[in-house]
Design a protein around this motif. Structure first.
Motif, PDB file in Angstrom:
ATOM      1  N   LYS A 133      61.139  35.344  11.398  1.00  0.00           N
ATOM      2  CA  LYS A 133      61.086  35.134  10.089  1.00  0.00           C
ATOM      3  C   LYS A 133      62.477  35.678   9.455  1.00  0.00           C
ATOM      4  CE  LYS A 133      56.330  34.441   8.960  1.00  0.00           C
ATOM      5  NZ  LYS A 133      55.282  34.978   7.960  1.00  0.00           N
ATOM      6  N   MET A 134      63.199  35.198   8.549  1.00  0.00           N
ATOM      7  CA  MET A 134      64.299  35.565   7.727  1.00  0.00           C
ATOM      8  C   MET A 134      63.994  36.706   6.893  1.00  0.00           C
ATOM      9  SD  MET A 134      66.649  33.727   9.030  1.00  0.00           S
ATOM     10  CE  MET A 134      68.160  34.192   8.082  1.00  0.00           C
ATOM     11  N   GLY A 135      64.900  37.542   6.602  1.00  0.00           N
ATOM     12  CA  GLY A 135      64.674  38.617   5.691  1.00  0.00           C
ATOM     13  C   GLY A 135      64.317  40.017   6.558  1.00  0.00           C
ATOM     14  N   ARG A 136      64.707  40.928   5.745  1.00  0.00           N
ATOM     15  CA  ARG A 136      64.349  42.552   6.345  1.00  0.00           C
ATOM     16  C   ARG A 136      63.820  43.198   5.179  1.00  0.00           C
ATOM     17  NH1 ARG A 136      64.527  42.092  11.701  1.00  0.00           N
ATOM     18  NH2 ARG A 136      65.992  40.753  12.514  1.00  0.00           N
ATOM     19  N   SER A 194      63.187  45.818   2.550  1.00  0.00           N
ATOM     20  CA  SER A 194      63.861  46.724   1.631  1.00  0.00           C
ATOM     21  C   SER A 194      63.209  47.422   0.737  1.00  0.00           C
ATOM     22  CB  SER A 194      64.551  45.339   0.750  1.00  0.00           C
ATOM     23  OG  SER A 194      63.534  44.758  -0.015  1.00  0.00           O
ATOM     24  N   GLY A 223      61.436  45.429  -2.157  1.00  0.00           N
ATOM     25  CA  GLY A 223      60.244  44.806  -1.705  1.00  0.00           C
ATOM     26  C   GLY A 223      59.112  45.536  -1.693  1.00  0.00           C
ATOM     27  N   ARG A 244      64.341  50.324   6.814  1.00  0.00           N
ATOM     28  CA  ARG A 244      64.930  49.388   5.866  1.00  0.00           C
ATOM     29  C   ARG A 244      66.148  48.553   6.399  1.00  0.00           C
ATOM     30  NH1 ARG A 244      67.677  52.464   0.941  1.00  0.00           N
ATOM     31  NH2 ARG A 244      69.194  53.547   1.815  1.00  0.00           N
ATOM     32  N   GLY A 245      66.107  47.176   6.182  1.00  0.00           N
ATOM     33  CA  GLY A 245      67.131  46.622   6.565  1.00  0.00           C
ATOM     34  C   GLY A 245      67.281  46.283   8.197  1.00  0.00           C
ATOM     35  N   PRO A 288      61.437  43.556   9.991  1.00  0.00           N
ATOM     36  CA  PRO A 288      61.188  42.084   9.606  1.00  0.00           C
ATOM     37  C   PRO A 288      60.713  42.221   8.004  1.00  0.00           C
ATOM     38  CG  PRO A 288      60.410  42.278  11.725  1.00  0.00           C
ATOM     39  CD  PRO A 288      60.598  43.714  11.354  1.00  0.00           C
ATOM     40  N   LYS A 289      60.865  41.302   7.243  1.00  0.00           N
ATOM     41  CA  LYS A 289      60.548  41.402   5.715  1.00  0.00           C
ATOM     42  C   LYS A 289      58.886  41.440   5.662  1.00  0.00           C
ATOM     43  CE  LYS A 289      61.445  40.709   1.279  1.00  0.00           C
ATOM     44  NZ  LYS A 289      62.434  41.681   0.551  1.00  0.00           N
ATOM     45  N   GLU A 290      58.180  40.916   6.580  1.00  0.00           N
ATOM     46  CA  GLU A 290      56.489  40.836   6.033  1.00  0.00           C
ATOM     47  C   GLU A 290      56.007  42.403   6.419  1.00  0.00           C
ATOM     48  OE1 GLU A 290      57.410  39.278  10.263  1.00  0.00           O
ATOM     49  OE2 GLU A 290      58.329  39.069   8.391  1.00  0.00           O
ATOM     50  N   GLU A 318      56.811  44.908   5.334  1.00  0.00           N
ATOM     51  CA  GLU A 318      57.007  45.561   3.778  1.00  0.00           C
ATOM     52  C   GLU A 318      55.431  45.861   3.453  1.00  0.00           C
ATOM     53  OE1 GLU A 318      61.058  43.950   1.821  1.00  0.00           O
ATOM     54  OE2 GLU A 318      59.200  43.471   1.104  1.00  0.00           O
TER      55      GLU A 318
END
Length: 246
Positions: free
Chosen positions: A24-27, A29, A32, A209-210, A213-215, A217
């Motif tokens: 998945k896209m995004g990291r 943060s 978030g 952070r960064g 993966p985004k999920e 969070e």
């Protein structure tokens, strides 16, 4: 050094979760995590307020509080083994913890009006103080520091789980739940460990952070909830014990 594979006092922040690849896209943060944490705290406040209302209407909230403990424990175990379910499990965790906190807070407020609100204030102050100490590097999160905090946290949680189970058999552990100097001292140590656990959480979030993966969070949010709720409960218990004794 780590215990049970943990590199912080929260099982949420283990390499088990972060090392898994994601397409998945995004990291992850800070923004978030902040949004998700505030959302979950709002959910916790809703169920806490509901339980509080039931208590002062004369309802028996024992099953709400015990149910909150059981459901939150189940969610924690499931998140540990199924981190991909975290998005929904963390929400359930937040709601279930609200039932527990509402019951505890209402019980204390009945005998000592205003204490829960003071405990919330002290928890927030402690959070920002620890954040300042971490940001200014006044307290450095070294491997030895992590090892000590993790060991203390695991020991405290184990003791609390055992005493909670014993209560179902009408066995009261007075030297932990009472108002003796030993019980107060134990509470003080637990509150200090909970506060220091925030430093470990900040450290882990900063390092990943960064990168994660985004999920993930949701996993970070769960970790912060565990620590903040633990800290609030310890502060509230300590205030009640001191007021009762003196």
């Amino acid at each position: 050094m780590a215990i049970f594979g943990l590199s912080t006092s929260n099982p949420a922040f283990t390499n088990h979760f972060w090392d898994r690849p994601s397409r998945k896209m995004g990291r992850m943060s800070i923004r978030g995590i902040l949004i998700k944490s505030l959302f979950c705290l709002a959910l916790t406040s809703i169920t806490a307020g509901y339980t509080w209302k039931l208590f002062f209407e004369g309802a028996n909230i024992k099953w709400y509080t015990n149910g909150g403990i059981i459901v939150s424990l189940i969610c924690s175990v499931l998140i540990s083994f199924k981190p991909q379910w975290a998005k929904w499990l963390v929400i359930i965790y937040a709601l279930s913890k609200g039932f527990l906190l509402g019951g505890i807070s209402a019980y204390v407020h009945k005998s000592f009006p205003g204490f829960p609100f003071q405990a919330v204030g002290m928890t927030l102050i402690t959070f920002f103080v620890m954040l300042l100490l971490y940001s200014a590097r006044i307290i450095k999160v070294t491997k030895q520091f992590k090892s000590v905090v993790i060991s203390a946290a695991v020991t405290i949680f184990t003791i609390y789980i055992i005493t909670w189970i014993l209560r179902f058999f009408d066995i009261e552990v007075s030297f932990i739940r009472g108002t003796s100097w030993f019980a107060i001292g134990f509470n003080v140590i637990a509150a200090i460990v909970a506060s220091l656990s925030l430093l470990l959480d900040f450290d882990y979030i900063e390092r990943y952070r960064g990168r994660a993966p985004k999920e993930r969070e949701w996993i970070a949010t769960w970790g912060l909830l565990v620590t903040l709720i633990w800290l609030y409960v310890e502060i509230l218990r300590l205030m009640r014990k001191l007021a009762t004794r003196f």
